[in-house]
Design an enzyme around this catalytic site. Structure first.
Site, PDB file in Angstrom:
ATOM      1  N   GLU A   1       0.880  -1.167   0.000  1.00  0.00           N
ATOM      2  CA  GLU A   1       0.000   0.000   0.000  1.00  0.00           C
ATOM      3  C   GLU A   1       0.923   1.224   0.000  1.00  0.00           C
ATOM      4  O   GLU A   1       1.815   1.314   0.855  1.00  0.00           O
ATOM      5  CB  GLU A   1      -0.872  -0.008   1.259  1.00  0.00           C
TER       6      GLU A   1
ATOM      7  N   LYS B   1       4.204   0.782  10.008  1.00  0.00           N
ATOM      8  CA  LYS B   1       4.391   2.028   9.263  1.00  0.00           C
ATOM      9  C   LYS B   1       3.932   3.205  10.089  1.00  0.00           C
ATOM     10  O   LYS B   1       4.471   4.295   9.984  1.00  0.00           O
ATOM     11  CB  LYS B   1       3.589   1.988   7.966  1.00  0.00           C
TER      12      LYS B   1
ATOM     13  N   ARG C   1       4.540 -13.584   9.184  1.00  0.00           N
ATOM     14  CA  ARG C   1       5.226 -12.291   9.063  1.00  0.00           C
ATOM     15  C   ARG C   1       6.640 -12.428   9.595  1.00  0.00           C
ATOM     16  O   ARG C   1       6.896 -13.261  10.460  1.00  0.00           O
ATOM     17  CB  ARG C   1       4.544 -11.264   9.976  1.00  0.00           C
TER      18      ARG C   1
END
Ligand code: ATP
Ligand code: MG
Length: 542
Positions: free
Chosen positions: A31, A266, A256
């Site tokens: 993203e 982020k 992950r």
């Protein structure tokens, strides 16, 4: 048959065997709301790596369905970071490329009675959603006719309603044990300017709806994502089946990458940048790809790390020191050696006149790396920690009346010490043993200590930057990241270095003898040596 090295490849092999797929297509789906970090390196490793291994393709897919947080700046940075990591995408696409198709898909679901416009607020939807143990309650708007829904959805798109006034929901099952299947919202109203489509849209698809459609439109065979999407897979599949996708992309989740003392969120990284707690996204202490690059960490070492961590189905945390070990291993094999003295102490050789050049091995682990000439003279600097006025037992470095070898040069004996007003050593006076030259030592003297040095006359003044983790370690675990923030994580001082270092090309990594790996750079015309990784594992050392 390609040999599988992890569970994803096993699944792919089964799909190939069963004739379900021929060419493998994956995508890396960031993203554009921030910079890529080391966690994304793993996702790249998986998506690009698997495509490469199977002779398939991997697209770069920007998941830009959230206009209020996304920016072109991030798109550009992400593209640069992927290339720097050594990957090249087959096609570049954006969710926003497909907004028309996604909208039509929603309209189709409405016509088929599989979606409805709901007037409940986000809060009300949440309250009626139920819990893991209780079923949810159906929205009072669930039984609207297809015609009415289509009219309202068109009006939503035309901008007739305010943000949050209405939304489009999939009509699935309010009593599903999976909360994501309880009539999830698939479109929302958002009057925001999109970095690519501008003001063309005021309705935006939700990730869970857009993603399966975009995967399908790109011909993705295996949609590889992280474990938190496992619970979303039934919805991913529902969208594909409801829209009659064939062949339907297959979503596979993997663990992950988590690294100790490293925050990859982020949101947190953005906060550090916005509050000027770091110098920017590319600050050498940041776990971002651009930060790691700026730090001087080679892309090869990051890829190697991802490969060694492997692809697993269960989440776990990896020690940061393991990452450092991969970096060290790469640099040990590839970086030139050089000498710099961080805390200089004068060493004068009273029985030596003039100067000479001694051979210095460029990289003893690299065959054919050869030697470099280094100037040696009467006036040198050594590391002040390599001399002791009050040596503990078994101190093999320099002490009064003791002997030590100056790396690649001669054995010296310390005859006297000059002290400053505080009683600290400010200069050591030595005599050298002429027959002890490295490579042709006939002195017969055995010394245990070898120390590095620089020639005082030609030494360059350089700025040194050393780093610690941005987060203070485990004792602070569990506490808020803000409290754990390590304000002393950057240390800057000047040092004496071989002129060779000051003249080296920007970006070159060096192993500074007995110190660590440092990257040469320049700031305002002055030479800077910044720490990439220490020579030894400092992990857990206080
Ligand atoms: P963050 O939580 O840091 O914002 P994200 O998951 O929202 O990360 P995206 O840009 O959506 O970031 O991620 C792109 C891809 O990278 C996704 O498929 C995501 O699952 C993957 N990814 C993100 N973080 C990690 C990680 N720590 N380990 C492995 N893959 C990751
Ligand atoms: Mg995300």
């Amino acid at each position: 048959m390609i040999e599988a090295t992890n569970f994803i490849e096993q699944i792919i092999n089964e799909d190939i065997d069963a004739g379900k797929v021929t060419a493998i297509q994956t995508r890396f789906p960031p993203e554009p709301n921030g910079y890529l970090h080391i966690g994304h390196a793993k996702s790249m490793f998986v998506n690009f790596g698997i495509a490469q291994k199977y002779g398939g393709k991997c697209n770069l897919f920007f998941d830009d369905t959230n206009p209020s947080k996304e920016k072109t700046e991030f798109v550009d940075a992400i593209r640069g970071d992927i290339r720097w990591m050594g990957y090249e995408w087959a096609k570049e696409c954006y969710a926003s490329d497909f907004f028309d198709v996604i909208y039509d898909c929603a309209a189709r679901l409405i016509k088929e009675g599989k979606a409805f416009v709901c007037d409940l607020s986000a809060e009300e939807i949440k309250n009626l959603r139920g819990t893991l143990t209780e079923p949810g309650k159906e929205s009072p708007y669930r039984s609207r006719s297809a015609e009415e829904n289509l009219r309202l959805f068109t009006e939503m798109r035309e901008g007739k309603y305010a943000d949050g006034e209405k939304c489009l929901r999939a009509k699935i099952d309010m009593s599903s044990p999976n909360l994501n299947m309880r009539d999830p919202v698939i479109y929302r109203i958002l009057h925001a300017t999109h970095h690519r489509t501008g003001d063309a849209w005021c309705v935006y698809p939700m990730y869970d709806f857009a993603h399966p459609i975009c995967d399908y439109l790109q011909g993705v065979t295996h949609s590889l994502c992280t474990l938190e999407f496992e619970d979303h897979r039934p919805l991913y599949d529902w969208v594909g089946v409801s829209l009659g996708f064939s062949p339907k992309p297959r979503q596979i989740e993997f663990a992950r990458l988590n690294v100790t003392n490293t925050v990859m969120s982020k949101r947190y990284l953005k906060k550090l940048v916005e509050e000027n707690l770091v110098h920017g996204w590319d600050d050498a202490r940041m776990p971002t790809i651009t930060g790691l690059r700026n730090r001087g960490i080679p892309a090869e070492a990051i890829r190697d790390f991802c490969s060694r961590v492997g692809v697993a189905k269960a989440n776990s945390e990896c020690e940061y020191s393991y990452f450092e070990a991969c970096v060290r291993e790469y640099l040990n094999a590839n970086a030139e050696r050089a000498m710099a003295v961080f805390s200089p102490l004068k060493l004068t050789i009273t029985n030596y006149e003039g100067s000479e050049e001694v051979d210095f091995e460029i990289n003893q682990t690299k065959e054919g790396a050869g030697v470099r000439k280094v100037k040696f003279s009467k006036n040198l600097y050594i590391e002040s920690s390599d001399f002791s006025l009050d040596p503990p037992p078994k101190y093999f470095r320099l002490k009064k009346d003791g002997y030590v070898r100056l790396k690649n040069a001669y054995i010296v004996r310390c005859d006297d010490v000059l002290l400053d007003e505080n009683g600290n050593a400010k200069e050591v006076l030595c005599t050298y043993i002429p027959e002890s030259r490295s490579g042709s030592d006939t002195s017969g003297i055995k010394v245990k200590g070898v120390i590095h040095w620089v020639d005082a006359e030609t030494a360059a003044d350089v700025t040194v930057k050393q780093y610690q983790s941005l987060l203070r370690d485990a004792d602070y675990a569990g506490q808020d990241f803000n409290e754990r923030f390590n304000a002393e994580s950057e240390k800057i001082f000047t040092a004496k270095a071989e002129p060779y270092l000051a003249e080296a090309k920007e970006g070159t990594p060096f192993q500074l003898m007995r110190t660590g790996y440092y990257k040469k750079s320049e700031e305002n015309g002055a030479a800077v040596l910044s720490e990439i990784v220490s020579l030894k594992d400092n992990f857990n050392k206080k």
